[in-house]
Design an enzyme around this catalytic site. Structure first.
Site, PDB file in Angstrom:
ATOM      1  CE  LYS A  38     -49.450  14.143 -68.907  1.00  0.00           C
ATOM      2  NZ  LYS A  38     -50.962  13.665 -69.425  1.00  0.00           N
ATOM      3  N   GLY A  39     -47.786   8.688 -64.958  1.00  0.00           N
ATOM      4  CA  GLY A  39     -47.127   7.182 -64.672  1.00  0.00           C
ATOM      5  C   GLY A  39     -48.294   6.627 -63.878  1.00  0.00           C
ATOM      6  N   GLY A  98     -58.255  12.079 -79.359  1.00  0.00           N
ATOM      7  CA  GLY A  98     -59.524  12.040 -78.673  1.00  0.00           C
ATOM      8  C   GLY A  98     -60.800  11.307 -79.291  1.00  0.00           C
ATOM      9  N   GLY A 150     -60.360   9.298 -82.459  1.00  0.00           N
ATOM     10  CA  GLY A 150     -59.765   7.874 -82.408  1.00  0.00           C
ATOM     11  C   GLY A 150     -58.234   7.870 -82.336  1.00  0.00           C
ATOM     12  CG  ASP A 172     -63.703  13.561 -66.245  1.00  0.00           C
ATOM     13  OD1 ASP A 172     -62.982  14.052 -67.096  1.00  0.00           O
ATOM     14  OD2 ASP A 172     -63.542  13.652 -65.091  1.00  0.00           O
ATOM     15  N   GLY A 177     -56.247   9.375 -72.238  1.00  0.00           N
ATOM     16  CA  GLY A 177     -54.585   9.040 -73.090  1.00  0.00           C
ATOM     17  C   GLY A 177     -53.999   7.950 -72.080  1.00  0.00           C
ATOM     18  CG  ASP A 178     -52.431   8.946 -68.425  1.00  0.00           C
ATOM     19  OD1 ASP A 178     -51.650   9.320 -69.414  1.00  0.00           O
ATOM     20  OD2 ASP A 178     -52.770   9.885 -67.510  1.00  0.00           O
ATOM     21  CB  SER A 234     -61.442   5.280 -69.009  1.00  0.00           C
ATOM     22  OG  SER A 234     -61.140   6.253 -70.013  1.00  0.00           O
ATOM     23  N   GLY A 277     -63.648  11.280 -63.134  1.00  0.00           N
ATOM     24  CA  GLY A 277     -62.051  11.074 -62.777  1.00  0.00           C
ATOM     25  C   GLY A 277     -61.359  10.175 -63.533  1.00  0.00           C
TER      26      GLY A 277
HETATM   27  P1  ATP Z   1     -55.328  12.784 -71.132  1.00  0.00           P
HETATM   28  O1  ATP Z   1     -54.189  13.822 -71.672  1.00  0.00           O
HETATM   29  O2  ATP Z   1     -56.924  13.479 -70.583  1.00  0.00           O
HETATM   30  O3  ATP Z   1     -54.871  11.351 -70.774  1.00  0.00           O
HETATM   31  P2  ATP Z   1     -54.824  12.726 -74.020  1.00  0.00           P
HETATM   32  O4  ATP Z   1     -55.358  14.003 -74.713  1.00  0.00           O
HETATM   33  O5  ATP Z   1     -53.820  12.214 -74.084  1.00  0.00           O
HETATM   34  O6  ATP Z   1     -55.775  12.401 -72.844  1.00  0.00           O
HETATM   35  P3  ATP Z   1     -56.829  11.632 -76.045  1.00  0.00           P
HETATM   36  O7  ATP Z   1     -56.091  11.712 -77.256  1.00  0.00           O
HETATM   37  O8  ATP Z   1     -57.958  12.737 -75.759  1.00  0.00           O
HETATM   38  O9  ATP Z   1     -55.877  11.450 -74.983  1.00  0.00           O
HETATM   39  O10 ATP Z   1     -57.635  10.227 -75.785  1.00  0.00           O
HETATM   40  C1  ATP Z   1     -57.009   8.913 -76.018  1.00  0.00           C
HETATM   41  C2  ATP Z   1     -57.814   7.972 -76.665  1.00  0.00           C
HETATM   42  O11 ATP Z   1     -59.061   7.774 -75.779  1.00  0.00           O
HETATM   43  C3  ATP Z   1     -58.307   8.299 -78.054  1.00  0.00           C
HETATM   44  O12 ATP Z   1     -57.469   7.919 -79.164  1.00  0.00           O
HETATM   45  C4  ATP Z   1     -59.625   7.556 -78.249  1.00  0.00           C
HETATM   46  O13 ATP Z   1     -59.327   6.246 -78.362  1.00  0.00           O
HETATM   47  C5  ATP Z   1     -60.346   7.523 -76.538  1.00  0.00           C
HETATM   48  N1  ATP Z   1     -61.050   8.754 -76.377  1.00  0.00           N
HETATM   49  C6  ATP Z   1     -60.962  10.045 -75.897  1.00  0.00           C
HETATM   50  N2  ATP Z   1     -61.987  10.775 -75.973  1.00  0.00           N
HETATM   51  C7  ATP Z   1     -62.951   9.928 -76.462  1.00  0.00           C
HETATM   52  C8  ATP Z   1     -64.324  10.332 -76.596  1.00  0.00           C
HETATM   53  N3  ATP Z   1     -65.001  11.212 -76.404  1.00  0.00           N
HETATM   54  N4  ATP Z   1     -65.096   9.159 -76.886  1.00  0.00           N
HETATM   55  C9  ATP Z   1     -64.719   7.828 -77.192  1.00  0.00           C
HETATM   56  N5  ATP Z   1     -63.110   7.646 -77.073  1.00  0.00           N
HETATM   57  C10 ATP Z   1     -62.424   8.521 -76.695  1.00  0.00           C
END
Ligand code: ATP
Length: 303
Positions: free
Chosen positions: A39-40, A222, A225, A246, A251-252, A282, A287
């Protein structure tokens, strides 16, 4: 340097297979790939790809993965002066099994990341004091995270804490010392013990944390939003609609891009909107780091 990431790096060891072996069994898998993750490192790379001046404070193992990890960070423009070796320790690795439904099964071996100690922050202190923002996650020891938060407060450096992976024992008083606390919905659920299956429940869980003294809470949801909560204010940002391929590391990507724009503009709402588009971009590629666009490709995505 303007942004410091004090956190993890991992080597993703990705096996593409539909069947996992039982005890004593050997199976052949069709494909394999190695990727740079953690993550970092992901967040540092996202901020650097956007154009940020980024340094990392991190530990690599005493093994053949370490030079590759450092070289990758350098290639992405991240300052690695404070990425040091933990003698006699393996690098952080993540064996990942992906089936043809794109379902992931992930093991995390933190390895050298567990050796990142408060003394490493002291070693990087002069460089850190020159930074405007520090980003932290929870793939390193909690004592180091807490020490970094106190260090940042002492030197008036903005702090983003991404409480990932969720640690139920996280001291919320430390979260309250940070300028931005950025969990995803699962982490919010674990930290609060409250349900988060609807937007209303997410807001209620968020409010329960704000009541404890959090300054700014940004929850990523996700494809639903993200939402920024501060005091009584609630600001929602819709996800940018894309064909997701993918979503790992989304989130990162969001946090790295957000941090870069926060430093550049100080405009939280605008930084969230852009970070949301960056994370969406992304997820259209396979990846994590390799799917993060640089500033130029991101501009093309926006047009
Ligand atoms: P990870 O742990 O894999 O890094 P996460 O669960 O911490 O991800 P998410 O909340 O899934 O992070 O996604 C972060 C942001 O990415 C969301 O707030 C959204 O803006 C964007 N995002 C994630 N999935 C999608 C998607 N399917 N379509 C459009 N935007 C997305």
């Amino acid at each position: 340097m303007t942004i410091a990431v004090i956190g993890s790096n991992m080597v993703d060891l990705i096996t593409y297979t539909n069947s996992l072996p039982k005890a004593g069994e050997t199976l052949e898998a069709p494909d394999f790939a190695i990727g740079c993750g953690g993550k970092g490192a992901n967040q540092a790379v996202a901020a650097a790809k956007m154009g940020g001046n980024v340094m990392m404070v991190s530990k690599v193992g005493d093994d053949l993965f370490a030079p590759n990890t450092v070289a990758n960070l350098q290639q992405q423009g991240v300052d690695t002066r404070f990425v040091t070796t933990a003698p006699g320790t393996s690098s952080g690795v993540a064996p990942i099994f992906v089936d043809d439904q794109s379902q992931n099964r992930i093991l995390i071996i933190k390895g050298a990341n567990q050796q990142l100690k408060p003394a490493d922050i002291d070693d990087a202190a002069e460089a850190l004091k020159a930074c405007q923002l520090i980003i932290l996650q929870l793939e390193i020891p909690l004592e180091t995270v807490y020490y970094a938060i106190d260090f940042a407060r002492q030197h008036q450096i903005t702090v983003i804490l991404n409480p990932a992976p969720a640690v139920a024992t996280l001291d919320i008083d430390y979260a309250c010392k940070c300028d931005f606390f950025m969990p995803n919905e699962t982490e919010l659920e674990i930290l609060t013990g409250l349900p988060v299956s609807s937007d209303e429940e997410v807001i209620l869980a968020g409010q329960s944390l704000l009541k404890r003294g959090l300054k700014n809470l940004i929850i990523t949801l996700g494809s639903r939003g993200s939402v920024w909560m501060s005091g009584d204010e609630i600001h929602r940002v819709a996800a940018t609609p894309v064909q997701a391929v993918d979503t790992s590391g989304a989130g990162d990507a969001f946090i790295g891009c957000f941090a870069y724009l926060l430093v550049e503009t100080g405009d939280v709402a605008a930084a969230m909107t852009q970070a949301s588009a960056y994370a969406a971009c992304s997820v259209t590629g396979r990846g994590t780091q390799r799917a993060y666009p640089d500033a130029e490709s991101f501009q093309r995505f926006l047009n």
